[in-house]
Design a protein around this motif. Sequence first.
Motif, mmCIF file in Angstrom:
data_model
loop_
_atom_site.group_PDB
_atom_site.id
_atom_site.type_symbol
_atom_site.label_atom_id
_atom_site.label_comp_id
_atom_site.label_asym_id
_atom_site.label_seq_id
_atom_site.Cartn_x
_atom_site.Cartn_y
_atom_site.Cartn_z
ATOM 1 N N ALA A 204 12.240 60.002 -16.647
ATOM 2 C CA ALA A 204 10.866 59.675 -16.248
ATOM 3 C C ALA A 204 10.837 58.428 -15.370
ATOM 4 O O ALA A 204 10.077 58.356 -14.397
ATOM 5 C CB ALA A 204 9.993 59.489 -17.482
ATOM 6 N N ASP A 205 11.673 57.438 -15.698
ATOM 7 C CA ASP A 205 11.749 56.230 -14.869
ATOM 8 C C ASP A 205 12.284 56.551 -13.471
ATOM 9 O O ASP A 205 11.820 55.994 -12.473
ATOM 10 C CB ASP A 205 12.641 55.183 -15.534
ATOM 11 C CG ASP A 205 11.964 54.462 -16.690
ATOM 12 O OD1 ASP A 205 10.737 54.644 -16.863
ATOM 13 O OD2 ASP A 205 12.653 53.723 -17.408
ATOM 14 N N VAL A 206 13.264 57.448 -13.397
ATOM 15 C CA VAL A 206 13.784 57.857 -12.092
ATOM 16 C C VAL A 206 12.686 58.556 -11.289
ATOM 17 O O VAL A 206 12.485 58.275 -10.097
ATOM 18 C CB VAL A 206 15.014 58.777 -12.251
ATOM 19 C CG1 VAL A 206 15.354 59.472 -10.937
ATOM 20 C CG2 VAL A 206 16.213 57.972 -12.736
ATOM 21 N N VAL A 207 11.976 59.474 -11.932
ATOM 22 C CA VAL A 207 10.896 60.197 -11.257
ATOM 23 C C VAL A 207 9.842 59.236 -10.723
ATOM 24 O O VAL A 207 9.333 59.394 -9.608
ATOM 25 C CB VAL A 207 10.260 61.228 -12.219
ATOM 26 C CG1 VAL A 207 8.972 61.801 -11.631
ATOM 27 C CG2 VAL A 207 11.251 62.347 -12.535
ATOM 28 N N GLU A 208 9.518 58.216 -11.510
ATOM 29 C CA GLU A 208 8.495 57.250 -11.116
ATOM 30 C C GLU A 208 9.064 56.101 -10.281
ATOM 31 O O GLU A 208 8.352 55.146 -9.967
ATOM 32 C CB GLU A 208 7.807 56.686 -12.363
ATOM 33 C CG GLU A 208 7.031 57.740 -13.140
ATOM 34 C CD GLU A 208 6.330 57.191 -14.370
ATOM 35 O OE1 GLU A 208 5.266 57.741 -14.742
ATOM 36 O OE2 GLU A 208 6.828 56.198 -14.961
ATOM 37 N N ASN A 209 10.366 56.207 -9.959
ATOM 38 C CA ASN A 209 11.038 55.197 -9.128
ATOM 39 C C ASN A 209 10.900 53.787 -9.700
ATOM 40 O O ASN A 209 10.668 52.825 -8.966
ATOM 41 C CB ASN A 209 10.495 55.245 -7.687
ATOM 42 C CG ASN A 209 10.885 56.518 -6.973
ATOM 43 O OD1 ASN A 209 12.043 56.924 -7.014
ATOM 44 N ND2 ASN A 209 9.922 57.168 -6.343
ATOM 45 N N LYS A 210 11.082 53.668 -11.012
ATOM 46 C CA LYS A 210 11.019 52.346 -11.626
ATOM 47 C C LYS A 210 12.185 52.100 -12.585
ATOM 48 O O LYS A 210 12.114 51.242 -13.446
ATOM 49 C CB LYS A 210 9.683 52.141 -12.344
ATOM 50 C CG LYS A 210 9.418 53.074 -13.515
ATOM 51 C CD LYS A 210 8.052 52.768 -14.114
ATOM 52 C CE LYS A 210 7.781 53.572 -15.372
ATOM 53 N NZ LYS A 210 6.424 53.296 -15.923
ATOM 54 N N VAL A 211 13.263 52.862 -12.423
ATOM 55 C CA VAL A 211 14.429 52.670 -13.271
ATOM 56 C C VAL A 211 15.094 51.342 -12.917
ATOM 57 O O VAL A 211 15.119 50.919 -11.758
ATOM 58 C CB VAL A 211 15.422 53.847 -13.115
ATOM 59 C CG1 VAL A 211 16.043 53.865 -11.728
ATOM 60 C CG2 VAL A 211 16.505 53.786 -14.178
ATOM 61 N N GLU A 212 15.594 50.674 -13.929
ATOM 62 C CA GLU A 212 16.274 49.394 -13.751
ATOM 63 C C GLU A 212 17.447 49.547 -12.781
ATOM 64 O O GLU A 212 18.225 50.496 -12.880
ATOM 65 C CB GLU A 212 16.756 48.916 -15.125
ATOM 66 C CG GLU A 212 17.393 47.566 -15.148
ATOM 67 C CD GLU A 212 17.873 47.205 -16.548
ATOM 68 O OE1 GLU A 212 18.864 46.467 -16.642
ATOM 69 O OE2 GLU A 212 17.267 47.669 -17.541
ATOM 70 N N GLU A 213 17.591 48.602 -11.858
ATOM 71 C CA GLU A 213 18.584 48.727 -10.794
ATOM 72 C C GLU A 213 20.013 48.867 -11.328
ATOM 73 O O GLU A 213 20.811 49.639 -10.799
ATOM 74 C CB GLU A 213 18.512 47.529 -9.848
ATOM 75 C CG GLU A 213 17.390 47.622 -8.841
ATOM 76 C CD GLU A 213 17.485 48.846 -7.944
ATOM 77 O OE1 GLU A 213 18.616 49.185 -7.518
ATOM 78 O OE2 GLU A 213 16.443 49.466 -7.680
ATOM 79 N N ARG A 214 20.334 48.121 -12.372
ATOM 80 C CA ARG A 214 21.698 48.189 -12.896
ATOM 81 C C ARG A 214 21.982 49.563 -13.486
ATOM 82 O O ARG A 214 23.065 50.134 -13.298
ATOM 83 C CB ARG A 214 21.922 47.088 -13.934
ATOM 84 C CG ARG A 214 23.398 46.835 -14.240
ATOM 85 C CD ARG A 214 23.573 45.620 -15.115
ATOM 86 N NE ARG A 214 24.988 45.323 -15.332
ATOM 87 C CZ ARG A 214 25.435 44.383 -16.153
ATOM 88 N NH1 ARG A 214 24.576 43.613 -16.823
ATOM 89 N NH2 ARG A 214 26.737 44.191 -16.310
ATOM 90 N N LEU A 215 21.024 50.123 -14.195
ATOM 91 C CA LEU A 215 21.183 51.466 -14.740
ATOM 92 C C LEU A 215 21.212 52.497 -13.615
ATOM 93 O O LEU A 215 21.983 53.466 -13.661
ATOM 94 C CB LEU A 215 20.043 51.778 -15.711
ATOM 95 C CG LEU A 215 19.977 50.935 -16.987
ATOM 96 C CD1 LEU A 215 18.776 51.354 -17.822
ATOM 97 C CD2 LEU A 215 21.261 51.070 -17.801
ATOM 98 N N LYS A 216 20.360 52.302 -12.633
ATOM 99 C CA LYS A 216 20.321 53.221 -11.502
ATOM 100 C C LYS A 216 21.685 53.320 -10.839
ATOM 101 O O LYS A 216 22.148 54.414 -10.485
ATOM 102 C CB LYS A 216 19.280 52.735 -10.494
ATOM 103 C CG LYS A 216 19.091 53.640 -9.294
ATOM 104 C CD LYS A 216 18.006 53.086 -8.380
ATOM 105 C CE LYS A 216 17.790 53.987 -7.179
ATOM 106 N NZ LYS A 216 16.725 53.441 -6.291
ATOM 107 N N ARG A 217 22.357 52.197 -10.686
ATOM 108 C CA ARG A 217 23.674 52.184 -10.064
ATOM 109 C C ARG A 217 24.703 52.934 -10.908
ATOM 110 O O ARG A 217 25.553 53.651 -10.380
ATOM 111 C CB ARG A 217 24.134 50.737 -9.856
ATOM 112 C CG ARG A 217 25.450 50.614 -9.104
ATOM 113 C CD ARG A 217 25.770 49.183 -8.729
ATOM 114 N NE ARG A 217 26.110 48.359 -9.887
ATOM 115 C CZ ARG A 217 25.345 47.388 -10.377
ATOM 116 N NH1 ARG A 217 24.171 47.119 -9.825
ATOM 117 N NH2 ARG A 217 25.738 46.675 -11.419
ATOM 118 N N MET A 218 24.604 52.811 -12.232
ATOM 119 C CA MET A 218 25.568 53.467 -13.109
ATOM 120 C C MET A 218 25.358 54.975 -13.192
ATOM 121 O O MET A 218 26.296 55.734 -13.411
ATOM 122 C CB MET A 218 25.487 52.865 -14.519
ATOM 123 C CG MET A 218 25.770 51.359 -14.588
ATOM 124 S SD MET A 218 27.403 50.927 -13.947
ATOM 125 C CE MET A 218 28.437 51.620 -15.235
#
Length: 443
Positions: free
Chosen positions: A381-395
Amino acid sequence: METPVNESAVLIIGAGTWGFSIALQLARRGFTGIKVLDASSFPSSSAAGNDLNKIAEEANEPSDDDSDEDYFWNKVHQLSMETWKNDPLFKPFYHATGFIMAACGDRAYEHCLKYAKSEQADLIPLKSKEHFRSTMPKGVLTGSFPQWRGFWKDGGAGWVFASGALREMYAEAVKLGVHFMTGSSEGAVQTLLQSSSKDTIIGAQTADGVRHKASLTILATGANSDSLLDFKKQLRPTAWTLAHLPLAAEEIENYRNLPVLYGVDRGFFIEPDAENHQMKICDEHPGYCNFIDVEGELRSVPFARQQIPKDAERRMRRLLKETMPQFEQRDFSFARICWDADTVDRLFLIDWHPELKNLVIAVGGSGHGFMTNPAVGILVADVVENKVEERLKRMMRWRPKTSVHRNWWDTQNRFGADGKVMDFQDVQEWTTIGEGEKGDLCT
């Protein structure tokens, strides 16, 4: 005849462990027009979570000083366990019975030592059969525990009633307006639909010929995912083996509230379920694959079967002999193989597809799928809303460069059996229980 078309805002492909979590979390956040497709009727036999129980464990508080991998897992487990412990829907299914991690071989024990060193919780060392026996009621652990060494985490861990949680998630999602379409015709996705420019996913087509169009498509089909999309070797469908051991009514009382006993090179068991009094037994190993040449490339192709290789049964009975020999010869009541999809680094793959618009990928459970089920819905849901934490997004990013020279036989820090990935193509003998080959394809 014109091809029928159904429209929705969000299309989720896969009503398995992750599909349910994603649908529920999006619905809770106010998304509407959510449709979920799956070839199996509910509860999906394709769901690894359609099971008696799964191990669950709290983690350390995430820290900026953590390595990226440690930060990822600490954060994911934190999100999950906060939900299992506090969310009214999930809370009834978590049993904080404690957790024992142990090993026999030296390399596997080094893995245990690394685990113990990383834990901020107090762990009790276990170095003898008497130590192990003291963790459970008298008469449960009667084995000699040859070469077993490990640690007891008496709190902050236990197990979750997996299939019960899935049923409640399904009911809540339906209540919030999620529409599930299942079955081998209307729910079985055959292909993703692309725009005329080939750069956008606009939905999926099912076996009955219906084109399900959507503004957003989420692919969450576990081990089957690379049959619908080219993952560039990022996924390796890998299977594990389990059986159920029935207990008599008079035995049950002494086998309640047991800590999970997990031997990283032997296997594990979890206390019996309350409904059918069956104890789940799993042997531990780097996994089975089913390697087949597909268009000139070696690929592991999942298949469904309610059987386990004879060698897997022998390993389970060795586990029982060393821990609970009173059950070593007892007949199993059920057995199956269960699939997941390994990424190269065993980190999840949750991201917008970099080349296909309107497509989110949510795959790569890598053996951690159900324990972290609540976190997956949050992360997607965070990815869909483009608000996922940057460090997690990278992983969690789409990362095909990690798979260019992928070794399909990599054990990926797993132990047991002969210390190698096994191939179902080499299996000669199977253990059949009940009807045998009617099986589950777990995702």
